[in-house]
Design a protein around this motif. Structure first.
Motif, PDB file in Angstrom:
ATOM      1  N   ASP A   1       0.843  -1.194   0.000  1.00  0.00           N
ATOM      2  CA  ASP A   1       0.000   0.000   0.000  1.00  0.00           C
ATOM      3  C   ASP A   1       0.881   1.248   0.000  1.00  0.00           C
ATOM      4  OD1 ASP A   1      -2.313   1.469   0.153  1.00  0.00           O
ATOM      5  OD2 ASP A   1      -3.009   0.545   2.013  1.00  0.00           O
ATOM      6  N   ASP A   2       0.331   2.357  -0.491  1.00  0.00           N
ATOM      7  CA  ASP A   2       1.042   3.648  -0.482  1.00  0.00           C
ATOM      8  C   ASP A   2       2.396   3.520  -1.149  1.00  0.00           C
ATOM      9  OD1 ASP A   2      -1.122   4.501   1.007  1.00  0.00           O
ATOM     10  OD2 ASP A   2      -0.097   4.272   2.925  1.00  0.00           O
TER      11      ASP A   2
ATOM     12  N   ASP B   1       0.715   5.156  -4.588  1.00  0.00           N
ATOM     13  CA  ASP B   1       0.168   6.124  -3.649  1.00  0.00           C
ATOM     14  C   ASP B   1      -0.498   7.310  -4.350  1.00  0.00           C
ATOM     15  OD1 ASP B   1      -0.050   6.891  -0.761  1.00  0.00           O
ATOM     16  OD2 ASP B   1       0.958   8.681  -1.530  1.00  0.00           O
TER      17      ASP B   1
ATOM     18  N   GLU C   1      -4.229   4.379  -6.872  1.00  0.00           N
ATOM     19  CA  GLU C   1      -5.192   4.947  -5.924  1.00  0.00           C
ATOM     20  C   GLU C   1      -5.473   6.407  -6.257  1.00  0.00           C
ATOM     21  OE1 GLU C   1      -4.086   3.112  -1.674  1.00  0.00           O
ATOM     22  OE2 GLU C   1      -2.889   4.858  -2.182  1.00  0.00           O
TER      23      GLU C   1
HETATM   24 CA    CA Z   1      -2.986   3.625   0.081  1.00  0.00          CA
END
Ligand code: CA
Ligand code: C2E
Ligand code: CA
Ligand code: CA
Length: 275
Positions: free
Chosen positions: A178-179, A201, A234
């Motif tokens: 994630d990110d 991200d 995202e």
């Molecule tokens: Ca994220």
């Protein structure tokens, strides 16, 4: 007599005290809401770039505090970690979200469920057994679940982290970083870890109006693809961004342009009827 600066200083102390007291009150209310199992879970679709189909949904915890309204998980997740509540909180999110997944499976829906796992959880020996217990309880499979781990912890305790990730991967879970792009993981380390998905991200998505921003996004996407990883971008908020990413060959996107995080009932409708 000491002049303005001292007065200013005093005011700052007063301010800190008020904030401190307010902080205590919020902590107490968080404690109660967790113990009473009153947290909610919202779901945000991840969409296939070409077909527009929802391929998975990400569970995002929600706290509506009677006094202050919605509180950001960015605020209360770290708080829950400090208060020793994160284990309990996570188990509730997993139970709620996997229970929903069970009922979605019973309706014939095929989407995977993504769960966010914080640093403390990843290093907890109970993570896999908790997950397995809940998955077995609902007659689901690990392949139904994506575990999202934020990149910012990728370099801390590298060998320990890769061991935990490998255990999750061996148990059959899909692993997402994630990110991605905000942490400090070196590319060689990234390659050694059992990572299936890179979630790029939002800070990169929000810079696509500049030439440099577009080139950086392109480089990240190409790197992920050449390592054989699935890419999710995202924070897609408009059609221009979606088109640009489609042009780069990005397969999966997530963001307000498609849907905000929504309550389970709304998410269910989106999955059944399409976006
Ligand atoms: Ca994220
Ligand atoms: P995250 O996992 O990176 O989640 C994405 C965040 O971006 C979510 O914020 C989501 O609402 C927001 N977002 C989605 N699409 C867009 C968009 O198009 N534009 C913008 N500006 N924002 C968008 P949220 O729900 O406030 O969650 C914040 C963070 O809290 C999450 O970041 C995650 O790290 C953490 N978190 C949330 N739920 C859980 C949970 O159940 N367990 C753990 N450990 N952490 C959680
Ligand atoms: Ca996430
Ligand atoms: Ca984030």
């Amino acid at each position: 007599s000491a002049g303005r600066n001292n007065v200013q200083f005093y005011n700052d102390i007063m301010h800190l005290k008020v904030v401190g007291r307010e902080h205590m009150a919020i902590q107490t209310r968080l404690n109660n809401v967790v113990l009473d199992n009153e947290l909610q879970v919202f779901y945000q679709p991840v969409v296939h770039a070409r077909t527009g189909e929802i391929t998975s949904v990400e569970a995002l915890v929600r706290w509506h505090d009677d006094k202050t309204g919605w509180v950001s998980p960015q605020l209360f997740i770290p708080m829950a970690e400090k208060l020793g509540l994160i284990q309990e909180l996570s188990e509730q999110v997993m139970m709620q979200a996997l229970g929903k997944l069970r009922s979605w499976r019973d309706m014939g829906l095929k989407q995977r469920l993504a769960l966010n796992v914080s640093r403390n959880q990843l290093f907890s020996p109970r993570l896999i057994s908790n997950l397995m217990d809940i998955i077995n309880h609902y007659h689901l499979r690990p392949a139904d679940v994506v575990v999202e781990i934020t990149e910012s912890l990728a370099l801390t305790d590298y060998s320990r982290q890769s061991r935990h990730l490998r255990e999750l991967a061996n148990a059959g879970f899909t692993i997402a970083i994630d990110d991605f792009g905000t942490g400090y993981s070196s590319l060689s380390q990234l390659h050694e870890m059992p990572i299936d998905i890179l979630k790029v991200d939002i800070s990169f998505t929000s810079r696509l109006h500049t030439e440099a921003g577009r080139r950086i996004m392109q480089a990240i996407v190409q790197m992920g693809q050449s390592l054989g990883m699935e890419i999710v971008v995202e924070g897609v908020e408009n059609v221009e961004t979606a088109r640009f990413l489609q042009g780069l060959g990005v397969e999966h996107m997530q963001g307000y342009y498609f849907s905000e995080p929504v309550p389970a009932g709304v998410c269910e409708l989106l999955m059944r009827l399409g976006l």
